[in-house]
Scaffold this motif. Structure first.
Motif, PDB file in Angstrom:
ATOM      1  N   LEU A 166      68.865  44.700  74.881  1.00  0.00           N
ATOM      2  CA  LEU A 166      68.304  45.078  73.583  1.00  0.00           C
ATOM      3  C   LEU A 166      68.280  46.588  73.394  1.00  0.00           C
ATOM      4  O   LEU A 166      68.313  47.078  72.261  1.00  0.00           O
ATOM      5  N   MET A 167      68.213  47.327  74.509  1.00  0.00           N
ATOM      6  CA  MET A 167      68.176  48.786  74.436  1.00  0.00           C
ATOM      7  C   MET A 167      69.557  49.423  74.616  1.00  0.00           C
ATOM      8  O   MET A 167      69.663  50.640  74.750  1.00  0.00           O
ATOM      9  N   SER A 168      70.609  48.594  74.651  1.00  0.00           N
ATOM     10  CA  SER A 168      71.991  49.089  74.782  1.00  0.00           C
ATOM     11  C   SER A 168      72.209  49.887  76.057  1.00  0.00           C
ATOM     12  O   SER A 168      72.974  50.863  76.076  1.00  0.00           O
ATOM     13  N   LEU A 169      71.527  49.510  77.141  1.00  0.00           N
ATOM     14  CA  LEU A 169      71.729  50.192  78.422  1.00  0.00           C
ATOM     15  C   LEU A 169      73.143  49.914  78.917  1.00  0.00           C
ATOM     16  O   LEU A 169      73.593  48.770  78.889  1.00  0.00           O
ATOM     17  N   PRO A 170      73.871  50.925  79.388  1.00  0.00           N
ATOM     18  CA  PRO A 170      75.219  50.688  79.929  1.00  0.00           C
ATOM     19  C   PRO A 170      75.196  49.693  81.085  1.00  0.00           C
ATOM     20  O   PRO A 170      74.223  49.600  81.829  1.00  0.00           O
ATOM     21  N   GLY A 171      76.279  48.950  81.217  1.00  0.00           N
ATOM     22  CA  GLY A 171      76.342  47.902  82.232  1.00  0.00           C
ATOM     23  C   GLY A 171      76.103  48.408  83.648  1.00  0.00           C
ATOM     24  O   GLY A 171      75.531  47.702  84.479  1.00  0.00           O
ATOM     25  N   ALA A 172      76.529  49.645  83.923  1.00  0.00           N
ATOM     26  CA  ALA A 172      76.350  50.192  85.268  1.00  0.00           C
ATOM     27  C   ALA A 172      74.894  50.422  85.617  1.00  0.00           C
ATOM     28  O   ALA A 172      74.552  50.567  86.796  1.00  0.00           O
ATOM     29  N   GLY A 173      74.016  50.456  84.609  1.00  0.00           N
ATOM     30  CA  GLY A 173      72.615  50.748  84.868  1.00  0.00           C
ATOM     31  C   GLY A 173      71.749  49.526  85.122  1.00  0.00           C
ATOM     32  O   GLY A 173      70.572  49.670  85.460  1.00  0.00           O
ATOM     33  N   TYR A 174      72.299  48.331  84.986  1.00  0.00           N
ATOM     34  CA  TYR A 174      71.484  47.129  85.130  1.00  0.00           C
ATOM     35  C   TYR A 174      70.934  46.977  86.553  1.00  0.00           C
ATOM     36  O   TYR A 174      69.732  46.779  86.743  1.00  0.00           O
ATOM     37  N   ALA A 175      71.813  47.050  87.533  1.00  0.00           N
ATOM     38  CA  ALA A 175      71.376  46.872  88.924  1.00  0.00           C
ATOM     39  C   ALA A 175      70.393  47.966  89.352  1.00  0.00           C
ATOM     40  O   ALA A 175      69.356  47.663  89.954  1.00  0.00           O
ATOM     41  N   PRO A 176      70.670  49.255  89.067  1.00  0.00           N
ATOM     42  CA  PRO A 176      69.669  50.277  89.424  1.00  0.00           C
ATOM     43  C   PRO A 176      68.335  50.090  88.712  1.00  0.00           C
ATOM     44  O   PRO A 176      67.284  50.356  89.295  1.00  0.00           O
ATOM     45  N   LEU A 177      68.355  49.619  87.455  1.00  0.00           N
ATOM     46  CA  LEU A 177      67.106  49.374  86.739  1.00  0.00           C
ATOM     47  C   LEU A 177      66.293  48.280  87.425  1.00  0.00           C
ATOM     48  O   LEU A 177      65.092  48.457  87.675  1.00  0.00           O
ATOM     49  N   VAL A 178      66.940  47.175  87.735  1.00  0.00           N
ATOM     50  CA  VAL A 178      66.232  46.064  88.394  1.00  0.00           C
ATOM     51  C   VAL A 178      65.708  46.506  89.756  1.00  0.00           C
ATOM     52  O   VAL A 178      64.561  46.213  90.123  1.00  0.00           O
ATOM     53  N   LEU A 179      66.539  47.222  90.516  1.00  0.00           N
ATOM     54  CA  LEU A 179      66.113  47.673  91.841  1.00  0.00           C
ATOM     55  C   LEU A 179      64.964  48.667  91.741  1.00  0.00           C
ATOM     56  O   LEU A 179      64.018  48.615  92.548  1.00  0.00           O
ATOM     57  N   SER A 180      65.017  49.554  90.763  1.00  0.00           N
ATOM     58  CA  SER A 180      63.932  50.531  90.608  1.00  0.00           C
ATOM     59  C   SER A 180      62.612  49.837  90.262  1.00  0.00           C
ATOM     60  O   SER A 180      61.554  50.200  90.781  1.00  0.00           O
ATOM     61  N   LEU A 181      62.669  48.838  89.387  1.00  0.00           N
ATOM     62  CA  LEU A 181      61.454  48.092  89.058  1.00  0.00           C
ATOM     63  C   LEU A 181      60.956  47.289  90.251  1.00  0.00           C
ATOM     64  O   LEU A 181      59.742  47.171  90.476  1.00  0.00           O
ATOM     65  N   LEU A 182      61.886  46.737  91.016  1.00  0.00           N
ATOM     66  CA  LEU A 182      61.494  45.969  92.198  1.00  0.00           C
ATOM     67  C   LEU A 182      60.809  46.848  93.230  1.00  0.00           C
ATOM     68  O   LEU A 182      59.866  46.425  93.905  1.00  0.00           O
ATOM     69  N   LEU A 183      61.268  48.091  93.348  1.00  0.00           N
ATOM     70  CA  LEU A 183      60.660  49.021  94.296  1.00  0.00           C
ATOM     71  C   LEU A 183      59.379  49.644  93.757  1.00  0.00           C
ATOM     72  O   LEU A 183      58.458  49.939  94.530  1.00  0.00           O
ATOM     73  N   GLY A 184      59.305  49.856  92.447  1.00  0.00           N
ATOM     74  CA  GLY A 184      58.192  50.620  91.890  1.00  0.00           C
ATOM     75  C   GLY A 184      57.007  49.818  91.406  1.00  0.00           C
ATOM     76  O   GLY A 184      55.868  50.291  91.493  1.00  0.00           O
ATOM     77  N   THR A 185      57.241  48.598  90.889  1.00  0.00           N
ATOM     78  CA  THR A 185      56.113  47.834  90.339  1.00  0.00           C
ATOM     79  C   THR A 185      55.053  47.452  91.376  1.00  0.00           C
ATOM     80  O   THR A 185      53.874  47.363  91.010  1.00  0.00           O
ATOM     81  N   PRO A 186      55.400  47.220  92.660  1.00  0.00           N
ATOM     82  CA  PRO A 186      54.305  46.996  93.626  1.00  0.00           C
ATOM     83  C   PRO A 186      53.336  48.172  93.711  1.00  0.00           C
ATOM     84  O   PRO A 186      52.127  47.979  93.857  1.00  0.00           O
ATOM     85  N   ALA A 187      53.858  49.394  93.601  1.00  0.00           N
ATOM     86  CA  ALA A 187      52.978  50.561  93.618  1.00  0.00           C
ATOM     87  C   ALA A 187      52.042  50.555  92.417  1.00  0.00           C
ATOM     88  O   ALA A 187      50.863  50.914  92.526  1.00  0.00           O
ATOM     89  N   LEU A 188      52.551  50.129  91.248  1.00  0.00           N
ATOM     90  CA  LEU A 188      51.709  50.063  90.058  1.00  0.00           C
ATOM     91  C   LEU A 188      50.556  49.087  90.259  1.00  0.00           C
ATOM     92  O   LEU A 188      49.416  49.365  89.862  1.00  0.00           O
ATOM     93  N   SER A 189      50.828  47.948  90.880  1.00  0.00           N
ATOM     94  CA  SER A 189      49.772  46.956  91.101  1.00  0.00           C
ATOM     95  C   SER A 189      48.738  47.439  92.119  1.00  0.00           C
ATOM     96  O   SER A 189      47.536  47.251  91.935  1.00  0.00           O
ATOM     97  N   VAL A 190      49.200  48.083  93.189  1.00  0.00           N
ATOM     98  CA  VAL A 190      48.272  48.564  94.223  1.00  0.00           C
ATOM     99  C   VAL A 190      47.413  49.706  93.680  1.00  0.00           C
ATOM    100  O   VAL A 190      46.194  49.746  93.908  1.00  0.00           O
ATOM    101  N   ILE A 191      48.016  50.630  92.957  1.00  0.00           N
ATOM    102  CA  ILE A 191      47.253  51.724  92.348  1.00  0.00           C
ATOM    103  C   ILE A 191      46.271  51.164  91.327  1.00  0.00           C
ATOM    104  O   ILE A 191      45.127  51.607  91.229  1.00  0.00           O
ATOM    105  N   GLY A 192      46.721  50.180  90.548  1.00  0.00           N
ATOM    106  CA  GLY A 192      45.836  49.558  89.575  1.00  0.00           C
ATOM    107  C   GLY A 192      44.654  48.857  90.218  1.00  0.00           C
ATOM    108  O   GLY A 192      43.536  48.883  89.688  1.00  0.00           O
ATOM    109  N   THR A 193      44.876  48.234  91.375  1.00  0.00           N
ATOM    110  CA  THR A 193      43.774  47.596  92.095  1.00  0.00           C
ATOM    111  C   THR A 193      42.761  48.628  92.568  1.00  0.00           C
ATOM    112  O   THR A 193      41.549  48.386  92.541  1.00  0.00           O
ATOM    113  N   PHE A 194      43.249  49.783  92.990  1.00  0.00           N
ATOM    114  CA  PHE A 194      42.343  50.867  93.374  1.00  0.00           C
ATOM    115  C   PHE A 194      41.506  51.313  92.183  1.00  0.00           C
ATOM    116  O   PHE A 194      40.287  51.517  92.288  1.00  0.00           O
ATOM    117  N   GLY A 195      42.145  51.461  91.022  1.00  0.00           N
ATOM    118  CA  GLY A 195      41.394  51.818  89.818  1.00  0.00           C
ATOM    119  C   GLY A 195      40.402  50.746  89.425  1.00  0.00           C
ATOM    120  O   GLY A 195      39.280  51.056  88.994  1.00  0.00           O
TER     121      GLY A 195
END
Length: 218
Positions: free
Chosen positions: A116-145
């Motif tokens: 929907l955001m017209s992201l180039p095809g080469a960016g799909y895998a890095p986007l998914v991997l970045s979210l997979l690596l980063g979202t656990p930190a968001l949940s742990v930091i949120g639990t601390f808050g």
């Protein structure tokens, strides 16, 4: 611990803090951005990594106040604190339940939102991997808050103000990894930084959250 995790997953679904809320918010953000900046494909492709990561961050933020509030209200948190289970493990299970119900669905659905955001095809895998690596930190930091604001009436705004500055490094390196991937550049440095942030907060913040909870429950 597994029984506690399953209990938290059921509570999250019943309380409306499940995957549907985060996905709906993420979809709204991705849908409204083209109306705000225009339908130009080149512009959308350039800003897509940052917008997708910002949408995921805000979607995770929506349900943070439910991580401990329900247990505080019905007295379950006091019982859990006096149980044989270590409080650090309890906090970790609650962060894991939040990630499963909020972060993981966003990771799975991100390729669709990237279209929907017209992201180039080469960016799909890095986007998914970045979210997979980063979202656990968001949940742990949120639990601390959530541990810091537990017991405070209408503490949702305060919780957001506390955790948003802590989310900034994850947002920066997550969006940078997705951007470099979309441009075909090397993503090693932001990937390692993102993984290091997640590993650090997962290793340290459960102990800080448990210490804060012990103070609040006295």
């Amino acid at each position: 611990m597994i029984a506690l995790l399953m209990r938290d997953l059921r509570l999250a679904m019943r309380a409306g803090g499940g995957f549907g809320l985060g996905l709906a918010f993420f979809l709204i953000v991705v849908t409204l951005v083209p109306f705000g900046v225009g339908p130009e494909t080149g512009l959308l492709a350039r800003i897509a990594p940052g917008i997708l990561w910002l949408g995921a961050l805000l979607a995770c933020l929506l349900s943070l106040d439910r991580i401990l509030a329900l247990d505080w209200e019905d007295g379950s948190l006091d019982l859990l604190a006096t149980s044989p289970l270590p409080l650090e493990g309890i906090v970790t299970m609650k962060a894991l339940a939040h990630w499963i119900t909020t972060g993981l669905p966003l990771v799975i659905a991100s390729p669709l939102f990237a279209v929907l955001m017209s992201l180039p095809g080469a960016g799909y895998a890095p986007l998914v991997l970045s979210l997979l690596l980063g979202t656990p930190a968001l949940s742990v930091i949120g639990t601390f808050g959530a541990a810091l604001t537990v017991g405070i009436k209408r503490g949702g705004l305060l919780l957001s103000l506390l955790v948003l500055p802590l989310y900034v490094p994850t947002l920066i390196f997550g969006a940078e990894m997705a951007r470099r991937g979309a441009e075909g550049a090397d993503t090693t440095t932001p990937m390692l930084m993102l993984a290091g942030i997640s590993a650090g907060v997962i290793a340290l913040l459960p102990f800080a959250s448990a210490a804060v909870l012990r103070v609040n429950l006295r």
